[in-house]
Design a protein around this motif. Structure first.
Motif, PDB file in Angstrom:
ATOM      1  N   ALA A  83      53.093  28.714  37.581  1.00 46.44           N
ATOM      2  CA  ALA A  83      52.898  28.120  38.811  1.00 46.44           C
ATOM      3  C   ALA A  83      51.442  27.935  39.279  1.00 46.44           C
ATOM      4  O   ALA A  83      50.591  28.792  38.470  1.00 46.44           O
ATOM      5  N   ALA A  84      51.142  27.409  40.331  1.00 42.94           N
ATOM      6  CA  ALA A  84      49.540  27.591  40.958  1.00 42.94           C
ATOM      7  C   ALA A  84      49.577  29.295  41.081  1.00 42.94           C
ATOM      8  O   ALA A  84      50.362  29.943  41.314  1.00 42.94           O
ATOM      9  N   LEU A  85      48.375  29.686  41.007  1.00 45.28           N
ATOM     10  CA  LEU A  85      47.784  31.066  41.003  1.00 45.28           C
ATOM     11  C   LEU A  85      48.295  31.809  42.326  1.00 45.28           C
ATOM     12  O   LEU A  85      48.866  32.567  42.825  1.00 45.28           O
ATOM     13  N   ALA A  86      48.171  30.728  43.376  1.00 48.46           N
ATOM     14  CA  ALA A  86      48.450  31.283  44.767  1.00 48.46           C
ATOM     15  C   ALA A  86      49.905  31.409  44.979  1.00 48.46           C
ATOM     16  O   ALA A  86      50.378  32.457  45.539  1.00 48.46           O
ATOM     17  N   ASP A  87      50.720  30.503  44.439  1.00 49.86           N
ATOM     18  CA  ASP A  87      52.049  30.530  44.495  1.00 49.86           C
ATOM     19  C   ASP A  87      52.613  31.885  43.659  1.00 49.86           C
ATOM     20  O   ASP A  87      53.326  32.514  44.155  1.00 49.86           O
ATOM     21  N   PHE A  88      52.238  32.144  42.476  1.00 51.23           N
ATOM     22  CA  PHE A  88      52.360  33.197  41.583  1.00 51.23           C
ATOM     23  C   PHE A  88      52.210  34.612  42.236  1.00 51.23           C
ATOM     24  O   PHE A  88      52.990  35.559  42.398  1.00 51.23           O
ATOM     25  N   VAL A  89      51.188  34.633  42.880  1.00 53.63           N
ATOM     26  CA  VAL A  89      50.761  35.813  43.516  1.00 53.63           C
ATOM     27  C   VAL A  89      51.413  36.094  44.940  1.00 53.63           C
ATOM     28  O   VAL A  89      52.038  37.364  45.141  1.00 53.63           O
ATOM     29  N   GLY A  90      51.643  34.969  45.735  1.00 49.04           N
ATOM     30  CA  GLY A  90      52.673  35.064  46.879  1.00 49.04           C
ATOM     31  C   GLY A  90      53.884  35.528  46.642  1.00 49.04           C
ATOM     32  O   GLY A  90      54.957  36.222  47.229  1.00 49.04           O
ATOM     33  N   TRP A  91      54.600  35.038  45.324  1.00 46.97           N
ATOM     34  CA  TRP A  91      56.066  35.334  45.040  1.00 46.97           C
ATOM     35  C   TRP A  91      56.064  36.700  44.359  1.00 46.97           C
ATOM     36  O   TRP A  91      57.200  37.088  44.520  1.00 46.97           O
ATOM     37  N   THR A  92      55.094  37.134  43.947  1.00 43.64           N
ATOM     38  CA  THR A  92      55.176  38.463  43.253  1.00 43.64           C
ATOM     39  C   THR A  92      54.497  39.587  43.884  1.00 43.64           C
ATOM     40  O   THR A  92      54.617  40.761  43.326  1.00 43.64           O
ATOM     41  N   ARG A  93      53.703  39.367  44.866  1.00 38.77           N
ATOM     42  CA  ARG A  93      53.065  40.403  45.344  1.00 38.77           C
ATOM     43  C   ARG A  93      53.833  41.473  45.952  1.00 38.77           C
ATOM     44  O   ARG A  93      53.449  42.685  45.748  1.00 38.77           O
ATOM     45  N   ARG A  94      55.108  41.455  46.380  1.00 40.13           N
ATOM     46  CA  ARG A  94      56.004  42.651  46.811  1.00 40.13           C
ATOM     47  C   ARG A  94      56.329  43.297  45.725  1.00 40.13           C
ATOM     48  O   ARG A  94      56.782  44.516  46.007  1.00 40.13           O
ATOM     49  N   ASP A  99      48.728  50.321  42.195  1.00 40.88           N
ATOM     50  CA  ASP A  99      47.675  50.484  41.253  1.00 40.88           C
ATOM     51  C   ASP A  99      47.786  49.333  40.049  1.00 40.88           C
ATOM     52  O   ASP A  99      47.438  49.255  39.052  1.00 40.88           O
ATOM     53  N   GLY A 100      48.913  48.104  40.308  1.00 44.70           N
ATOM     54  CA  GLY A 100      49.115  46.974  39.489  1.00 44.70           C
ATOM     55  C   GLY A 100      47.980  45.735  39.569  1.00 44.70           C
ATOM     56  O   GLY A 100      47.001  45.789  40.366  1.00 44.70           O
ATOM     57  N   PHE A 101      48.414  45.059  38.445  1.00 47.69           N
ATOM     58  CA  PHE A 101      47.508  43.959  38.302  1.00 47.69           C
ATOM     59  C   PHE A 101      48.297  42.619  37.991  1.00 47.69           C
ATOM     60  O   PHE A 101      49.207  42.929  37.106  1.00 47.69           O
ATOM     61  N   TRP A 102      47.853  41.516  37.991  1.00 45.59           N
ATOM     62  CA  TRP A 102      48.241  40.445  37.600  1.00 45.59           C
ATOM     63  C   TRP A 102      47.562  39.810  36.225  1.00 45.59           C
ATOM     64  O   TRP A 102      46.451  39.997  36.379  1.00 45.59           O
ATOM     65  N   LEU A 103      48.410  39.114  35.631  1.00 48.43           N
ATOM     66  CA  LEU A 103      47.536  38.223  34.521  1.00 48.43           C
ATOM     67  C   LEU A 103      48.339  37.071  34.381  1.00 48.43           C
ATOM     68  O   LEU A 103      49.529  37.026  34.232  1.00 48.43           O
ATOM     69  N   ALA A 104      47.524  36.134  34.384  1.00 55.35           N
ATOM     70  CA  ALA A 104      48.237  34.737  34.328  1.00 55.35           C
ATOM     71  C   ALA A 104      47.577  33.850  33.122  1.00 55.35           C
ATOM     72  O   ALA A 104      46.351  33.764  33.181  1.00 55.35           O
ATOM     73  N   MET A 105      48.348  33.340  32.395  1.00 58.78           N
ATOM     74  CA  MET A 105      47.812  32.365  31.140  1.00 58.78           C
ATOM     75  C   MET A 105      47.814  31.023  31.756  1.00 58.78           C
ATOM     76  O   MET A 105      49.301  30.518  32.114  1.00 58.78           O
ATOM     77  N   LYS A 106      46.932  30.209  31.702  1.00 58.50           N
ATOM     78  CA  LYS A 106      46.825  29.048  32.285  1.00 58.50           C
ATOM     79  C   LYS A 106      46.219  28.284  31.157  1.00 58.50           C
ATOM     80  O   LYS A 106      45.254  28.508  30.608  1.00 58.50           O
TER      81      LYS A 106
END
Length: 140
Positions: A83-94, A99-106
């Motif tokens: 998804a768009a990064l903002a959507d990816f972050v919004g849907w998974t933030r909770r 101490d976590g982090f996101w990795l997005a392959m685009k």
């Protein structure tokens, strides 16, 4: 034990076979992590489960679900063409551990997409990758 969530798990095109094959790279290189492979499409989720079984990846499990339905806390949340990064972050933030982090392959990351992130987040790096055998580029 660390936990990782993979949305639209790493389904890569194999150029010489002309079909999709599943590569659960994190489950292989991080056997001490519990890897949750998620796809909203039942058929794809079944392929993820089958691949984990055939590769004897006891630490990886496939799930048929939408990311909004998931529970728990994950140290790493990654996606591929999700998804768009903002959507990816919004849907998974909770779901992201403190101490976590996101990795997005685009395939491409537009500057506007990076700027659309919430103000409390920052992108630490954009790493370009060449896809072997395809002559294509991705970004992590």
């Amino acid at each position: 034990m660390q936990r990782a969530l993979i949305c639209r798990a790493l389904i890569l095109r194999t150029p010489h076979k002309r079909k999709n094959t599943v590569k659960s790279t994190l489950a292989i290189v991080c056997p001490h992590w519990r890897i949750t492979l998620v796809d909203a499409v039942q058929k794809k989720a079944a392929v993820l489960t089958q691949a984990a079984l055939e590769l004897k990846l006891a630490n990886a499990t496939g799930h048929h679900a939408r990311v909004e339905q998931l529970r728990g806390s994950y140290r790493v949340i990654t996606s591929r063409a999700f998804a768009a990064l903002a959507d990816f972050v919004g849907w998974t933030r909770r779901l992201l551990a403190a101490d976590g982090f996101w990795l997005a392959m685009k395939a491409r990351i537009a500057p506007a997409e990076l700027q659309a992130q919430p103000n409390d987040l920052s992108c630490s790096a954009v790493l370009p990758n060449d896809v072997p055998g395809l002559g294509e580029h991705r970004h992590l």
